[in-house]
Motif scaffolding. Structure first.
Motif, PDB file in Angstrom:
ATOM      1  N   GLN A   1      16.448  20.312  17.709  1.00 32.40           N
ATOM      2  CA  GLN A   1      16.011  21.505  18.229  1.00 32.40           C
ATOM      3  C   GLN A   1      16.457  22.002  19.434  1.00 32.40           C
ATOM      4  N   ILE A   2      16.620  20.321  20.507  1.00 30.07           N
ATOM      5  CA  ILE A   2      17.474  20.670  21.907  1.00 30.07           C
ATOM      6  C   ILE A   2      18.904  21.506  21.581  1.00 30.07           C
ATOM      7  N   ILE A   3      19.486  20.584  20.326  1.00 30.15           N
ATOM      8  CA  ILE A   3      21.068  20.735  20.692  1.00 30.15           C
ATOM      9  C   ILE A   3      21.482  22.144  20.088  1.00 30.15           C
ATOM     10  N   ALA A   4      20.516  22.640  19.110  1.00 30.11           N
ATOM     11  CA  ALA A   4      20.871  24.074  18.056  1.00 30.11           C
ATOM     12  C   ALA A   4      20.686  24.718  19.268  1.00 30.11           C
ATOM     13  N   GLN A   5      19.962  24.890  20.799  1.00 33.23           N
ATOM     14  CA  GLN A   5      19.324  25.421  22.088  1.00 33.23           C
ATOM     15  C   GLN A   5      20.824  25.744  22.592  1.00 33.23           C
ATOM     16  N   ILE A   6      21.537  24.340  23.199  1.00 31.58           N
ATOM     17  CA  ILE A   6      22.607  24.068  23.483  1.00 31.58           C
ATOM     18  C   ILE A   6      23.561  24.994  22.834  1.00 31.58           C
ATOM     19  N   LYS A   7      23.950  24.565  21.349  1.00 32.49           N
ATOM     20  CA  LYS A   7      24.998  24.872  20.597  1.00 32.49           C
ATOM     21  C   LYS A   7      25.115  26.334  20.434  1.00 32.49           C
ATOM     22  N   ASN A   8      23.689  26.680  20.131  1.00 34.61           N
ATOM     23  CA  ASN A   8      24.101  28.513  20.091  1.00 34.61           C
ATOM     24  C   ASN A   8      24.125  28.854  20.982  1.00 34.61           C
ATOM     25  N   CYS A   9      23.299  28.849  21.812  1.00 38.22           N
ATOM     26  CA  CYS A   9      24.234  29.372  23.537  1.00 38.22           C
ATOM     27  C   CYS A   9      25.747  29.179  23.660  1.00 38.22           C
ATOM     28  N   ASN A  10      25.996  28.071  23.469  1.00 39.01           N
ATOM     29  CA  ASN A  10      27.650  28.276  23.959  1.00 39.01           C
ATOM     30  C   ASN A  10      28.534  29.009  22.627  1.00 39.01           C
ATOM     31  N   GLU A  11      28.671  28.706  21.164  1.00 37.58           N
ATOM     32  CA  GLU A  11      28.787  29.733  20.493  1.00 37.58           C
ATOM     33  C   GLU A  11      28.797  31.550  20.841  1.00 37.58           C
ATOM     34  N   LYS A  12      27.421  31.385  21.971  1.00 39.04           N
ATOM     35  CA  LYS A  12      27.621  33.179  21.492  1.00 39.04           C
ATOM     36  C   LYS A  12      28.254  33.780  23.133  1.00 39.04           C
ATOM     37  N   VAL A  13      28.456  32.181  23.927  1.00 38.47           N
ATOM     38  CA  VAL A  13      29.351  32.480  25.231  1.00 38.47           C
ATOM     39  C   VAL A  13      30.518  33.024  24.619  1.00 38.47           C
ATOM     40  N   GLU A  14      31.328  31.277  23.802  1.00 38.95           N
ATOM     41  CA  GLU A  14      32.529  31.759  23.760  1.00 38.95           C
ATOM     42  C   GLU A  14      32.946  33.192  23.069  1.00 38.95           C
ATOM     43  N   SER A  15      32.258  33.423  22.074  1.00 41.27           N
ATOM     44  CA  SER A  15      32.746  34.563  21.288  1.00 41.27           C
ATOM     45  C   SER A  15      32.796  35.639  22.376  1.00 41.27           C
ATOM     46  N   ILE A  16      31.754  35.566  23.074  1.00 37.23           N
ATOM     47  CA  ILE A  16      31.975  36.655  24.412  1.00 37.23           C
ATOM     48  C   ILE A  16      33.234  36.961  25.166  1.00 37.23           C
ATOM     49  N   LEU A  17      33.450  35.607  25.360  1.00 37.76           N
ATOM     50  CA  LEU A  17      34.419  35.262  26.998  1.00 37.76           C
ATOM     51  C   LEU A  17      35.505  34.351  26.002  1.00 37.76           C
ATOM     52  N   GLY A  18      35.731  33.527  25.204  1.00 37.89           N
ATOM     53  CA  GLY A  18      36.985  33.203  24.604  1.00 37.89           C
ATOM     54  C   GLY A  18      36.875  31.916  24.896  1.00 37.89           C
ATOM     55  N   ARG A  19      35.899  31.187  25.942  1.00 40.84           N
ATOM     56  CA  ARG A  19      35.890  29.788  26.598  1.00 40.84           C
ATOM     57  C   ARG A  19      34.004  29.522  26.372  1.00 40.84           C
ATOM     58  N   THR A  20      34.681  27.758  26.344  1.00 43.04           N
ATOM     59  CA  THR A  20      32.618  27.603  25.838  1.00 43.04           C
ATOM     60  C   THR A  20      31.668  27.728  27.624  1.00 43.04           C
ATOM     61  N   PRO A  21      30.782  27.771  28.208  1.00 46.62           N
ATOM     62  CA  PRO A  21      30.264  26.704  29.362  1.00 46.62           C
ATOM     63  C   PRO A  21      30.455  24.973  29.288  1.00 46.62           C
ATOM     64  N   LYS A  22      30.968  24.794  30.957  1.00 49.27           N
ATOM     65  CA  LYS A  22      30.746  23.256  30.391  1.00 49.27           C
ATOM     66  C   LYS A  22      29.617  23.242  31.527  1.00 49.27           C
ATOM     67  N   LEU A  23      28.587  23.616  32.372  1.00 50.38           N
ATOM     68  CA  LEU A  23      27.446  23.430  32.954  1.00 50.38           C
ATOM     69  C   LEU A  23      26.669  24.274  32.466  1.00 50.38           C
ATOM     70  N   PHE A  24      24.975  23.105  32.062  1.00 53.94           N
ATOM     71  CA  PHE A  24      24.014  23.109  31.289  1.00 53.94           C
ATOM     72  C   PHE A  24      22.753  23.604  33.055  1.00 53.94           C
ATOM     73  N   ARG A  25      22.044  24.487  32.318  1.00 56.20           N
ATOM     74  CA  ARG A  25      20.183  24.018  33.198  1.00 56.20           C
ATOM     75  C   ARG A  25      19.267  24.444  32.202  1.00 56.20           C
ATOM     76  N   SER A  26      18.620  23.706  32.479  1.00 56.16           N
ATOM     77  CA  SER A  26      17.371  23.815  31.303  1.00 56.16           C
ATOM     78  C   SER A  26      15.896  25.097  32.010  1.00 56.16           C
ATOM     79  N   PRO A  27      15.284  25.973  30.833  1.00 53.45           N
ATOM     80  CA  PRO A  27      14.895  26.555  31.723  1.00 53.45           C
ATOM     81  C   PRO A  27      13.691  26.083  32.158  1.00 53.45           C
ATOM     82  N   TYR A  28      13.382  26.410  33.294  1.00 54.92           N
ATOM     83  CA  TYR A  28      11.977  26.481  34.334  1.00 54.92           C
ATOM     84  C   TYR A  28      12.807  24.603  34.529  1.00 54.92           C
TER      85      TYR A  28
END
Length: 179
Positions: A108-135
């Protein structure tokens, strides 16, 4: 919008943080440098009401910041996300849907990270390199998943507690760093 102002002693720019900290199995709270510097970060989840004002203030002060965004926010605020990137600010991964990730399975964690990366990449053309967890959550499974995703896990060491009603300087606190 959940904006968490975090000041972390650190180097300016993502490349300097990568060079100084490298990929690690532990989250980065601060990076030692020869210069007195801070890294300003914002966690973005709910709306985009203050972002244009923040970008203006950053521009007026010739400053950069990192905006950690959720995937669902990125999908519904594509124009604002593009403005953040156009302003020269870093865009980081803050999960897809802002769950309590420390309570999730590794899959589930991997899916959360992957889904966010894919959405950002589809908009900006690049994948995030940094991660911060909620809370600000972290545990062994979460740290391992972030490392597997080849992201740098970034936390904070000063929190503004902006979500507290009528928060002022008297409510800013310094959480104890893990070192």
């Amino acid at each position: 919008m959940a904006l968490v102002l975090a000041c972390m002693i650190g180097a300016r720019g993502i490349q300097a943080v990568w060079t100084a900290a490298g990929l690690s199995s532990a989250p980065v709270y601060r990076v030692q440098t020869e210069h007195k510097q801070v890294a300003v970060t914002f966690d973005v989840e709910w709306n985009d009401r203050q972002i244009e004002e923040l970008l203006t203030v950053l521009q007026q002060n010739q400053a950069e910041a990192t905006f950690f965004v959720t995937g669902r926010w990125a999908e519904t605020h594509t124009d604002t996300l593009q403005k953040i990137a156009a302003a020269g600010c870093e865009v980081g991964n803050h999960s897809d849907t802002h769950p309590h990730m420390a309570k999730m399975s590794p899959e589930q964690i991997i899916a959360q990270i992957k889904n966010c990366n894919e959405k950002v990449e589809s908009i900006l053309g690049r994948t995030p390199k940094l991660f911060r967890s909620p809370y600000g959550e972290e545990n062994a499974e979460l740290v391992a998943a972030v490392e597997e995703a080849r992201l740098l896990f970034v936390q904070w060491d000063v929190e503004a507690l902006h979500t507290k009603e009528n928060a002022g300087l008297d409510v800013i606190r310094r959480p104890m760093p893990p070192w």
